[in-house]
Design a protein around this motif. Sequence first.
Motif, short mmCIF file in Angstrom:
data_model
loop_
_atom_site.label_atom_id
_atom_site.label_comp_id
_atom_site.label_asym_id
_atom_site.label_seq_id
_atom_site.Cartn_x
_atom_site.Cartn_y
_atom_site.Cartn_z
N ASN A 172 10.72 -3.90 -14.85
CA ASN A 172 10.46 -4.79 -13.72
C ASN A 172 9.00 -4.63 -13.33
N VAL A 173 8.24 -5.69 -13.44
CA VAL A 173 6.80 -5.57 -13.19
C VAL A 173 6.45 -6.03 -11.78
N LEU A 174 5.86 -5.12 -11.01
CA LEU A 174 5.38 -5.42 -9.66
C LEU A 174 3.87 -5.51 -9.71
N VAL A 175 3.30 -6.51 -9.05
CA VAL A 175 1.85 -6.69 -9.10
C VAL A 175 1.30 -6.79 -7.68
N ASN A 176 0.22 -6.03 -7.43
CA ASN A 176 -0.53 -6.20 -6.19
C ASN A 176 -1.93 -6.66 -6.55
N THR A 177 -2.33 -7.80 -6.00
CA THR A 177 -3.65 -8.36 -6.34
C THR A 177 -4.19 -9.14 -5.16
N ARG A 178 -5.53 -9.22 -5.08
CA ARG A 178 -6.16 -10.04 -4.04
C ARG A 178 -5.86 -11.52 -4.27
N GLU A 193 1.60 -1.63 0.11
CA GLU A 193 2.58 -0.65 0.58
C GLU A 193 3.82 -0.64 -0.34
N GLU A 194 4.30 -1.83 -0.65
CA GLU A 194 5.50 -1.97 -1.48
C GLU A 194 5.28 -1.41 -2.88
N ILE A 195 4.10 -1.65 -3.44
CA ILE A 195 3.87 -1.20 -4.81
C ILE A 195 3.83 0.33 -4.89
N PHE A 196 3.27 0.95 -3.86
CA PHE A 196 3.26 2.42 -3.86
C PHE A 196 4.67 2.96 -3.64
N LYS A 197 5.45 2.27 -2.83
CA LYS A 197 6.79 2.72 -2.49
C LYS A 197 7.77 2.58 -3.66
N SER A 198 7.65 1.48 -4.41
CA SER A 198 8.71 1.13 -5.37
C SER A 198 8.40 1.43 -6.83
N SER A 199 7.16 1.74 -7.15
CA SER A 199 6.82 1.91 -8.57
C SER A 199 7.34 3.23 -9.13
N ASP A 200 7.91 3.17 -10.33
CA ASP A 200 8.19 4.39 -11.08
C ASP A 200 6.92 4.83 -11.81
N ASN A 220 -0.81 7.10 0.24
CA ASN A 220 -0.22 6.00 -0.53
C ASN A 220 0.79 6.42 -1.59
N ILE A 221 0.57 7.63 -2.11
CA ILE A 221 1.45 8.04 -3.22
C ILE A 221 2.82 8.50 -2.72
N LYS A 222 3.76 7.58 -2.77
CA LYS A 222 5.14 7.95 -2.41
C LYS A 222 6.06 7.34 -3.46
N PHE A 223 6.12 7.95 -4.61
CA PHE A 223 7.01 7.41 -5.65
C PHE A 223 8.45 7.51 -5.18
#
Lengths: 240, 240
Positions: A172-178, A193-200, A220-223
């Motif tokens: 599942n690919v999550l992307v954060n971009t401007r 916030e979501e990308i740091f929270k949800s990424s494996d 930010n790092i909260k795997f």
Amino acid sequence: MKIVVLDGYAMNSGDLSWEDLKKLGELSIYDRTPESKVVERISDSEIVITNKVVIGKEVFEKCKNIKYVGVTATGYNVVDTNLAKELGVIVTNVPAYSTDSVAQLVFSFILEHSQNVSKYAKSVKSGDWVNSKDFSYQKFPIIELAGKNLGIIGFGSIGKKVAEIGNAFGMNVLVNTRTVSKTKLDVNFVSKEEIFKSSDFLTLHCPLNDETKEIANEKNIKFNEKFCNFNKYWKRRAYQ
Amino acid sequence: MKIVVLDGYAMNSGDLSWEDLKKLGELSIYDRTPESKVVERISDSEIVITNKVVIGKEVFEKCKNIKYVGVTATGYNVVDTNLAKELGVIVTNVPAYSTDSVAQLVFSFILEHSQNVSKYAKSVKSGDWVNSKDFSYQKFPIIELAGKNLGIIGFGSIGKKVAEIGNAFGMNVLVNTRTVSKTKLDVNFVSKEEIFKSSDFLTLHCPLNDETKEIANEKNIKFNEKFCNFNKYWKRRAYQ
């Protein structure tokens, strides 16, 4: 026109040719340039080629003839681009030369972590598999990528390539971009916030600037918990 | 109805449940079964579940009640399927459970070879990068997968998944298969001779049978010249 290459070895260690560049002016090539010699070597050159040599305020102030800085790399944080803009100096980077190899590197790291190939190779060579009671010999955890969340910060050519390979692995690919753009890739655009929270797995493919500097910090790092629990589960197992 | 699981540990080492199977009959489960105990343990069972325990001619001759052999794996070479067919015994395997993880394993091996992550990790830890004169520190060859030929023998669900990931990495995918089928994947169907001749990487995802047994033999393995030359080129370099 004077052209100076400050750290040519990084790009051309002998397997490429400088001939075409030579045709354009009076060319000086240095394999490497220490900080103390940058101003002296640029001197009154109009064209400066750099890979990792920093072209900052002092250099621009002392070398007034600079009209163009060519960065033979993707990251252009080595150049003070705000000042260059003010002075009317053109700065270019090479954003696409490394797309395939960087994307490959990302999955080399992910798979080294997930599959433990080198640890297994060492263990098998030492006889652990031969002496195992089971054909399905498992000594170290193997994490299946399919279904895991791959976070990508930055969605330029490299970020997109990484997403494409992630898709192929069933992640599942999550992307954060401007700049959210239309894409045929199977990705979800999410907040920082979501990308740091949800990424494996989280991989950065964005420019290094004030917004992104030190972004992978303690805050930010909260795997996610699921992943932490997986490692704990393996530590409990009897395979060791 | 008697059901015997001969080597259940391979599939279920404690994290899965046998309860649903228990509902179907009188169930005996063994973690592992040595060859000498196969006949005794199957005895008059009608259903035999195996992972790697071989169910050959002798077993079928001595255990006349067998009606079904369930292989809890993809490869079914552990069962004498010709004899089973003759005797009217149903044999099943599980062709799709491992698609993602096997495809992942293939690229773990390819990338371990191409990117040398574990060698670099060791070298970097020992200080080689810190002491390198160049930012672009290169001690071992790194092979870019994009544009390389990936040969796949067998084009079932695993072969197709490997092809899909190969496509995402920008590789040219060559496929040799008995049954050429329409596919949206970007692959070229080639002969066995061609796939051995042209592949930079070759991966087998076919059943083990008379046609494929020992296929990767001295006669067939002729990786292309370009690849051999690449390694020679690196040995000549001054980075060492």
